[in-house]
Design a protein around this motif. Structure first.
Motif: not given
Ligand code: UDP
Length: 446
Positions: A38, A55, A58, A78, A82
């Protein structure tokens, strides 16, 4: 053809350290390493020039971060936000890799959503557990204890032994004081289910430390286990720190006598209130033992850093104490001036202390820290447990017991013997050596 392994760390300091240490171990065995992470708490790619980094945002707000009081909600959010960006990122990484084959994905156990993504993209997933094996067993025992009516823990039962997970007492169970206790149950259920669905589990522990607990944990999670730790011992200090490590810690230690300093740090998440902070400060000062104290900005509720310490406290230190915002912890623990570690017993800190033969004073805060603390004090017997109210007189006595009394001498001897025992696991024929060999074969066969 070189085999590529994609690693996906959870964005908290202890978890990032473990995953990047694992990445270095696998790279040294000839695997290509790709880190997907993230943008939050991004590791510094310049410190790992041999890896590729990819990357993604998130999806949470900047202001939503992991604090002790809403860690579980952070984990759950998360694991939802994600899903899409991670899948897109992984898909890009695996299709980019035209020459080298992506053999598998290694994710933190806490990323339970990633099993479904790995299944969809037909990439085998291996789970990294950043906690001790004993904590795996303790987390696994919680639902049965809840069904038996033992949870929530009753005040009258806090000191009762838990036969399922000895030597733990009820108060050591890895519950987290949360606004919403169902969150923990859900996270544990999801993590357990998706770990059992994975291709294998890598543990940052060693049989020399926790061999007696391994069979029980494997029974609860019947997949291949690779117990190859402690990871940080394979290479010199890692460079995945998210905060700047204050090197004055080392120059200050250089001026201290051997085994004279107590090092104090409560890790990257735990926080304390102002009253406890004052007790720690005065307990340290009154012990008259030199100390190196990490006070992480934001770790004292309601203050930025040291502004509530009376100026008389800072004046009376006269070089006897050194306070920093963040230290190069592994180097600190390896320094000859260190005589003890007052720790919150995060698993990385516990391992780092054991590997240097440094005896501990345990002040766990939540989750697996309480399990680790009990093992330190009652199983390996390499530390004292601050069980009672955090009060300056108690603190002063505990520091004296560890640093100056014959009792401390005996604890130190055991800590050195435990270090020597753990050192054996990396030698040819040692347990981590053998397990790493099996892991290499396993990864190459995927
Ligand atoms: N750490 C550090 N400097 C400090 C305090 C901690 O580099 O001043 C590192 C420590 O070496 C360990 C990690 O931060 O690797 C903390 O992980 P741990 O599992 O002990 O605790 P957590 O922060 O996850 O509660």
């Amino acid at each position: 053809m070189v085999i590529t392994i994609v690693l996906f760390p959870f964005p908290l300091q202890g978890h990032i350290n473990s995953m990047l240490q694992l990445a270095r171990i696998l790279h040294s065995l000839g695997f290509n390493i790709s880190i997907v992470h993230t943008q939050r708490n991004s590791p510094n790619p310049h410190n790992f020039p041999h890896f590729t980094f990819n990357s993604f945002p998130d999806g949470l707000l900047e202001t939503e971060h992991a604090s002790e009081s809403d860690l579980l909600a952070f984990i759950m959010r998360l694991n939802v936000s994600c899903i899409v960006p991670f899948r897109d990122c992984l898909q890009k990484v695996s299709s980019n890799d035209s020459e080298d084959r992506v053999a598998c994905l290694i994710t933190d156990a806490v990323w339970y959503f990633s099993q479904a993504v790995a299944d969809e993209l037909k990439i085998p997933r291996i789970v990294l557990r950043c906690t001790s094996i004993s904590s795996i067993s303790a987390f696994s025992a919680l639902s049965a204890l809840r069904e038996k009516g033992c949870l929530p823990i009753k005040d009258s039962e806090v000191d009762k032994a838990v036969p399922e997970v000895l030597p733990l007492k009820m108060k050591d169970l890895p519950v987290v004081h949360e606004k919403n206790p169902e969150d923990l149950q859900q996270i544990l259920a999801n993590t357990g289910r998706e770990t059992r669905a994975s291709a294998g589990l890598i543990s940052n522990s060693s049989e020399e430390l926790e061999g007696t607990k391994l069979a029980g944990a494997q029974e609860a999670i019947p997949i291949p286990f690779f117990v190859i730790g402690p990871f940080h011992k394979y290479f010199p200090a890692s460079s995945s720190s998210l905060l700047v490590q204050d090197m004055s810690s080392i120059s200050w230690l250089n001026k201290q006598k051997p085994e004279s300093v107590i090092y104090v740090s409560l890790g990257s998440i735990a926080s304390i209130d102002e009253a406890k902070f004052q007790e720690i400060a005065w307990g340290l000062a009154n012990s008259e033992q030199p100390f190196l104290w990490v006070v992480r900005p934001g770790s004292i509720c309601g203050s930025d850093w040291l502004e509530h310490l009376p100026s008389v406290f800072l004046e009376m230190l006269y070089g006897k104490g050194h306070i920093v915002k963040w230290a190069p912890q592994q180097e600190v623990l390896a320094h000859q001036a260190i005589g003890g570690f007052w720790t919150h017993c995060g698993w990385n800190s516990t391992l780092e202390s054991i590997c240097e033969g440094v005896p501990m004073i345990c002040m766990p805060s939540f989750g697996d820290q309480k399990v680790n603390a009990r093992y330190v004090s009652d199983f390996w017997r390499v530390g004292l447990h601050l069980e009672d109210k955090l009060e300056r007189g108690e603190i002063e006595r505990a520091i004296r017991r560890l640093m100056a009394d014959p009792e401390g001498e005996a604890i130190r001897d055991r800590a050195v013997r435990l270090k020597d025992k753990v050192d054996q696991c990396f030698k040819e024929g040692g347990s981590s050596y053998r397990s790493l060999d099996s892991l290499t074969g396993f990864l190459s066969s995927l």
